[in-house]
Scaffold this motif. Sequence first.
Motif, short mmCIF file in Angstrom:
data_model
loop_
_atom_site.label_atom_id
_atom_site.label_comp_id
_atom_site.label_asym_id
_atom_site.label_seq_id
_atom_site.Cartn_x
_atom_site.Cartn_y
_atom_site.Cartn_z
N THR A 60 0.81 -1.40 0.12
CA THR A 60 0.13 -0.06 -0.05
C THR A 60 1.02 1.41 0.12
O THR A 60 0.33 2.40 -0.26
CB THR A 60 -0.74 0.09 1.21
OG1 THR A 60 -0.03 -0.23 2.48
CG2 THR A 60 -1.74 -1.13 1.23
N GLY A 61 1.98 1.08 0.45
CA GLY A 61 3.00 2.34 0.32
C GLY A 61 4.33 1.87 0.86
O GLY A 61 4.28 0.64 1.49
N ILE A 62 5.50 2.60 0.74
CA ILE A 62 7.12 2.12 1.28
C ILE A 62 7.26 3.07 2.09
O ILE A 62 7.30 4.19 1.64
CB ILE A 62 7.65 1.74 -0.25
CG1 ILE A 62 7.11 0.67 -0.86
CG2 ILE A 62 9.12 1.36 0.40
CD1 ILE A 62 7.73 0.35 -2.35
N VAL A 63 8.09 2.67 2.97
CA VAL A 63 8.96 3.35 3.91
C VAL A 63 10.19 3.12 3.50
O VAL A 63 10.61 1.88 4.08
CB VAL A 63 8.20 3.64 5.07
CG1 VAL A 63 9.21 4.26 6.21
CG2 VAL A 63 7.15 4.61 5.30
N THR A 64 11.21 3.92 3.61
CA THR A 64 12.81 3.49 3.82
C THR A 64 13.06 4.36 4.96
O THR A 64 12.93 5.28 5.42
CB THR A 64 13.59 4.05 2.61
OG1 THR A 64 13.60 5.66 2.57
CG2 THR A 64 13.17 3.72 1.01
N THR A 65 14.28 3.56 5.74
CA THR A 65 14.71 4.06 7.05
C THR A 65 16.17 3.54 7.08
O THR A 65 16.48 2.62 6.60
CB THR A 65 13.82 3.65 7.90
OG1 THR A 65 14.21 4.20 9.10
CG2 THR A 65 13.86 2.19 8.23
N ALA A 66 16.87 4.16 7.76
CA ALA A 66 18.14 3.44 8.33
C ALA A 66 18.02 2.35 9.23
O ALA A 66 18.80 1.34 9.19
CB ALA A 66 19.15 4.66 8.82
N MET A 67 17.12 2.45 10.04
CA MET A 67 16.95 1.35 11.33
C MET A 67 15.38 1.28 11.42
O MET A 67 14.85 2.21 11.83
CB MET A 67 17.67 1.55 12.32
CG MET A 67 17.92 0.65 13.33
SD MET A 67 19.14 0.63 14.52
CE MET A 67 18.46 1.83 15.56
N ALA A 68 14.73 0.02 11.14
CA ALA A 68 13.36 0.04 11.31
C ALA A 68 13.10 -0.20 12.99
O ALA A 68 12.57 -1.30 13.42
CB ALA A 68 12.86 -1.24 10.64
N THR A 69 13.04 0.98 13.67
CA THR A 69 12.57 0.91 15.04
C THR A 69 11.02 0.73 15.08
O THR A 69 10.48 0.99 14.13
CB THR A 69 13.08 2.06 15.75
OG1 THR A 69 12.69 3.27 14.99
CG2 THR A 69 14.55 2.29 15.81
N ILE A 70 10.49 0.52 16.33
CA ILE A 70 9.31 0.71 16.34
C ILE A 70 8.49 1.62 16.07
O ILE A 70 7.67 1.89 15.39
CB ILE A 70 8.81 -0.08 17.98
CG1 ILE A 70 9.08 -1.38 18.20
CG2 ILE A 70 7.35 0.31 18.39
CD1 ILE A 70 8.90 -1.87 19.52
N CYS A 118 17.94 -0.11 6.17
CA CYS A 118 19.42 -0.40 5.76
C CYS A 118 19.95 -1.53 7.01
O CYS A 118 20.88 -2.41 6.69
CB CYS A 118 20.01 0.93 5.99
SG CYS A 118 21.96 0.76 6.03
N GLU A 119 19.77 -1.69 8.20
CA GLU A 119 20.24 -2.15 9.36
C GLU A 119 19.19 -3.22 9.70
O GLU A 119 18.02 -3.31 9.26
CB GLU A 119 20.74 -1.29 10.56
CG GLU A 119 21.68 -0.15 10.18
CD GLU A 119 23.17 -0.94 9.95
OE1 GLU A 119 23.04 -2.15 10.22
OE2 GLU A 119 24.10 -0.29 9.32
N VAL A 164 24.10 4.90 12.39
CA VAL A 164 22.82 4.75 11.69
C VAL A 164 22.44 6.44 11.34
O VAL A 164 21.91 6.53 10.14
CB VAL A 164 21.67 4.61 12.93
CG1 VAL A 164 20.14 4.86 12.44
CG2 VAL A 164 21.80 3.16 13.40
N VAL A 165 22.89 7.33 11.94
CA VAL A 165 22.71 8.95 11.39
C VAL A 165 23.23 8.92 10.18
O VAL A 165 22.86 9.41 9.19
CB VAL A 165 23.06 9.76 12.48
CG1 VAL A 165 23.17 11.08 11.85
CG2 VAL A 165 22.14 9.90 13.67
N SER A 166 24.54 8.39 10.07
CA SER A 166 25.31 8.45 8.72
C SER A 166 24.92 7.95 7.48
O SER A 166 25.00 8.03 6.15
CB SER A 166 26.70 8.11 8.96
OG SER A 166 26.65 6.82 8.95
N GLU A 167 23.93 6.91 7.81
CA GLU A 167 23.19 6.07 6.66
C GLU A 167 21.92 6.56 6.23
O GLU A 167 21.21 6.06 5.36
CB GLU A 167 23.23 4.57 7.31
CG GLU A 167 24.57 3.82 7.30
CD GLU A 167 24.28 2.49 8.17
OE1 GLU A 167 25.34 1.67 7.89
OE2 GLU A 167 23.27 2.29 8.66
N GLU A 168 21.34 7.31 7.10
CA GLU A 168 19.99 7.93 6.48
C GLU A 168 19.96 8.42 5.44
O GLU A 168 19.03 8.54 4.54
CB GLU A 168 19.51 8.83 7.79
CG GLU A 168 18.14 8.85 8.13
CD GLU A 168 17.47 7.63 8.78
OE1 GLU A 168 17.06 6.81 7.77
OE2 GLU A 168 17.71 7.38 9.83
#
Lengths: 296, 262
Positions: A67-77, A94-95, A260-264
């Motif tokens: 239904t839609g896509i989200v990208t992130t460096a780390m899929a936290t809750i 990414c992680e 993580v910040v560097s990969e965003e």
Amino acid sequence: MTDLSRRQFAAVTVGGMAAPLLARPADAQAPVTAAEVFERIKAGIGVEWKADTVDAIKAGDPATRVTGIVTTAMATITVLQQAIKLGANLVVSCEPTFYARNDSRTPPATVESSDPVYTVKNALVDKHGLVILRLNEHWKRRQPNPFTTGFGASLGWATRQAASDPSRYELPATSLKALAGAIARSLGSRGGVRVIGDPSTSVKAAALLPGSTPIGTMLDTLPGVDLVVAGEVREWESVEYARDAVFAGERKGLVLVGRVVSEEGAMRECATWLSGLVPDLEVRHVPAGDPYWRPA
Amino acid sequence: MTAGEVLARIKQQLGVPWREQTYRDTFKFGGPDTVVTGIATTAFASMEVIERAGSRGLNLIIPHEVTYWNDRDDTSAVERDATYARKVELMKKHNVAVFRIHDHMHAQRPDFTFVGSARAIGLDSKHETAPGSHRFVIPETTLGALAARVKTHTGARALRVVGDPSVKVTRVLLGVGYATPPTPAPDVEVVISGEQQEADSSFDSPEYVLDAMVAGATKGWIMLGHTISEEAGMLEMAQWIKGFVPELPVELVKAGEPFWVP
């Protein structure tokens, strides 16, 4: 599934919403499944797909209609909750999502099977029918490397890129102190930025090393520039190397911003790329944020 | 007295057998024949430590950590580097011997890295669940107040914390250096340690603690930095060596925290 506490239930239901808020109406296009999106990624990424890779679906049913896509460096809750609010059910991270390189929904033997954190994350994934795809090794191998171009863009340095190398930037001469402050502000860093070097050192030639960097790469990089901005390094390696180089008289700086910040930035670029790959779906980037804070 | 004679006494006093196969606990510069005029313990034989110790005649330097920026102290990896050449020059100038003590320090009982870190942080041994358990049950506080106290006690400018500062905590597990224990154990609320890979490791505590904040589990993670975490115990190491090498000055020469923050 164990019973969830009130607070845990609140985490799973995302403010009580059961249905996605911004899901696009079904249109004339054939529905795209998570597996089909993954196949388009493999076919379109431009590098040969490895047989042995961490890049795979880590949770959810590949047959799920996206239904839609989200990208992130780390899929936290918190990132998953934001994806749900945006009506997205495919999360590209990414992680790892499940707290280790093996990225398994089942807690390792060293963790209790009833662990509340695994329980809540799994319940959130199941309740909202999320699919989580890790994309790291192959995204990193694209040219130009989206990790360096994305990191440079996050820092606001895109127009300062030196020649054809997106890991090198030519900045107006600035003191290390002022530049480190600007870097922390550009990245929205809460407490993750740490610096080695004389704050008064004037720097202008900078190299970016997003993610995690071994000493060999640092030995190849730091001597050729005034400043390296990196995600994470091992302290007994690159931190001590930079400290010795500065003591030896080199006018250098090393700024660490956190992995993580560097990969965003790379995952923001990934959202743009995926928009072209699956034009009938909304693709957004949701940053995980700086995990760290520091007492005053 | 030679460096070899000092080491013979260390091996004799250690209380655990010397493992000859260690690649870590070896001479990194100089050798057993170096005549010792004084001993410096430190976390890292950084160039600054070599200069400060060497200029005061403390020419046997005993670091806990590496000298050539890689775990095996493999010089082939660094030999073309200009800073490496200057570091070697400096060690020659001060006629120092560098002998790392890492594996045997962690094998020794007590492990001085834990003793020193607990002292530096302000964790009271009367709150440790059992000697050497590294688990402390402290009077109830918040993660924010605990982190602030740890920062004040250690002076760590670049200490980093993950977790909800307002959460009430009482159970602390202490790790040292890169030996950072995972966070999920039910009887652990806060892990305090030196350093750990942030993600894609054997256990990714930063993400776990971020998720615990939302899932209602009480967790916190305080990273001191590698040097702050392990250097305090080099004071205990210096005092221990002084006990059986009374002829020589033995001092902690601090590498100190490498970082500043914007």
